[in-house]
Design a protein around this motif. Structure first.
Motif, mmCIF file in Angstrom:
data_model
loop_
_atom_site.group_PDB
_atom_site.id
_atom_site.type_symbol
_atom_site.label_atom_id
_atom_site.label_comp_id
_atom_site.label_asym_id
_atom_site.label_seq_id
_atom_site.Cartn_x
_atom_site.Cartn_y
_atom_site.Cartn_z
ATOM 1 N N GLY A 45 0.805 -1.209 0.000
ATOM 2 C CA GLY A 45 0.000 0.000 0.000
ATOM 3 C C GLY A 45 0.840 1.262 0.000
ATOM 4 O O GLY A 45 2.058 1.240 -0.162
ATOM 5 N N PHE A 46 0.166 2.386 0.166
ATOM 6 C CA PHE A 46 0.795 3.697 0.115
ATOM 7 C C PHE A 46 0.348 4.524 1.306
ATOM 8 O O PHE A 46 -0.736 4.319 1.852
ATOM 9 C CB PHE A 46 0.396 4.414 -1.182
ATOM 10 C CG PHE A 46 0.932 3.733 -2.409
ATOM 11 C CD1 PHE A 46 2.147 4.106 -2.945
ATOM 12 C CD2 PHE A 46 0.232 2.702 -3.011
ATOM 13 C CE1 PHE A 46 2.658 3.461 -4.059
ATOM 14 C CE2 PHE A 46 0.730 2.052 -4.126
ATOM 15 C CZ PHE A 46 1.953 2.436 -4.651
ATOM 16 N N ALA A 48 -1.296 7.513 3.218
ATOM 17 C CA ALA A 48 -2.538 8.213 2.876
ATOM 18 C C ALA A 48 -2.327 9.724 2.834
ATOM 19 O O ALA A 48 -1.544 10.280 3.613
ATOM 20 C CB ALA A 48 -3.622 7.890 3.898
ATOM 21 N N ASN A 49 -3.043 10.375 1.931
ATOM 22 C CA ASN A 49 -3.137 11.832 1.926
ATOM 23 C C ASN A 49 -4.076 12.254 3.049
ATOM 24 O O ASN A 49 -4.775 11.416 3.636
ATOM 25 C CB ASN A 49 -3.696 12.323 0.580
ATOM 26 C CG ASN A 49 -2.732 12.103 -0.560
ATOM 27 O OD1 ASN A 49 -1.557 12.421 -0.460
ATOM 28 N ND2 ASN A 49 -3.240 11.556 -1.666
ATOM 29 N N SER A 53 -7.205 9.467 0.667
ATOM 30 C CA SER A 53 -6.816 8.797 -0.579
ATOM 31 C C SER A 53 -5.341 8.402 -0.511
ATOM 32 O O SER A 53 -4.582 8.928 0.299
ATOM 33 C CB SER A 53 -7.066 9.723 -1.777
ATOM 34 O OG SER A 53 -6.238 10.876 -1.680
ATOM 35 N N GLU A 54 -4.952 7.463 -1.377
ATOM 36 C CA GLU A 54 -3.563 7.016 -1.388
ATOM 37 C C GLU A 54 -2.665 8.060 -2.039
ATOM 38 O O GLU A 54 -3.011 8.628 -3.077
ATOM 39 C CB GLU A 54 -3.425 5.693 -2.144
ATOM 40 C CG GLU A 54 -3.925 4.502 -1.395
ATOM 41 C CD GLU A 54 -3.554 3.185 -2.068
ATOM 42 O OE1 GLU A 54 -3.111 3.205 -3.227
ATOM 43 O OE2 GLU A 54 -3.716 2.148 -1.415
ATOM 44 N N SER A 55 -1.515 8.285 -1.422
ATOM 45 C CA SER A 55 -0.517 9.174 -2.008
ATOM 46 C C SER A 55 0.345 8.366 -2.975
ATOM 47 O O SER A 55 0.096 7.180 -3.209
ATOM 48 C CB SER A 55 0.353 9.787 -0.914
ATOM 49 O OG SER A 55 1.244 8.810 -0.401
ATOM 50 N N GLU A 56 1.374 8.998 -3.507
ATOM 51 C CA GLU A 56 2.305 8.291 -4.386
ATOM 52 C C GLU A 56 3.468 7.706 -3.602
ATOM 53 O O GLU A 56 4.376 7.129 -4.173
ATOM 54 C CB GLU A 56 2.833 9.255 -5.446
ATOM 55 C CG GLU A 56 1.753 9.771 -6.368
ATOM 56 C CD GLU A 56 2.259 10.816 -7.347
ATOM 57 O OE1 GLU A 56 3.458 11.162 -7.307
ATOM 58 O OE2 GLU A 56 1.447 11.291 -8.146
ATOM 59 N N HIS A 59 4.662 2.644 1.433
ATOM 60 C CA HIS A 59 5.050 2.377 2.817
ATOM 61 C C HIS A 59 6.489 1.896 2.883
ATOM 62 O O HIS A 59 6.982 1.246 1.960
ATOM 63 C CB HIS A 59 4.140 1.309 3.447
ATOM 64 C CG HIS A 59 2.795 1.828 3.827
ATOM 65 N ND1 HIS A 59 2.605 2.748 4.813
ATOM 66 C CD2 HIS A 59 1.572 1.544 3.328
ATOM 67 C CE1 HIS A 59 1.323 3.014 4.932
ATOM 68 N NE2 HIS A 59 0.672 2.302 4.032
#
Length: 161
Positions: A45-46, A48-49, A53-56, A59
């Motif tokens: 995963g990434f 979160a903003n 929402s997922e950031s770029e 983890h």
């Protein structure tokens, strides 16, 4: 940002067992890059903003290195020490508890697999977090962190600092 933390390794005398331990306790992918010598734990995963929402930004990953020969090293034999640390203070690894998991499940699973729970149910006001801690079977301190909210919601049975 300069000098960004990108990765960390923890020592183990049995990276295969440690990889299985962390996969079961936290649900991470156990990637036995050099099975028996080095494993990469992939949380997936990434980050979160602020809007959820997922950031770029992916983890961070964690490595598990065989303490008798932590790689990479220019000398194929590695470097001393080649034994687990005992009795002294080592690093603490902080894990943010996922909203779909609980500290109770994590601690129970870790304990079932040989970890020792050091404490449960503590609130640290300085960083507004609910925390718990266990020592894995290889002596590494794992801190579980939960957000207490704004305003903080601290259960009555929690100790406070």
């Amino acid at each position: 940002m300069t000098n960004s933390l990108i990765f960390f390794d923890i020592p183990s005398d049995d990276p295969d067992a440690a990889g299985k331990f962390y996969a079961e306790v936290f649900g991470w992918e156990d990637d036995p890059r050099l099975g028996g010598a080095y494993h990469r734990m992939v949380p997936g995963g990434f980050f979160a903003n602020k809007d959820g929402s997922e950031s770029e930004i992916g983890h961070l990953h964690m490595g598990i290195g065989k303490v008798s020969n932590m790689r990479p090293h220019p000398d194929p034999e590695g470097i001393e020490p080649r034994t687990m640390s005992s009795g002294g203070r080592g690093p603490r690894i902080w894990i943010l508890i996922d909203d779909n998991d609980t500290p109770e499940r994590i601690l129970a699973t870790a304990e079932k697999l040989g970890a020792t729970v050091l404490w449960r149910n503590h609130y640290w006001a300085e960083f507004n977090g609910l925390n718990h801690c266990f020592v894995d079977p290889w002596g590494n301190h794992i801190m579980l962190w939960g957000k207490a909210g704004n305003p903080p919601k601290v259960p009555e049975d929690y100790t406070r600092e």
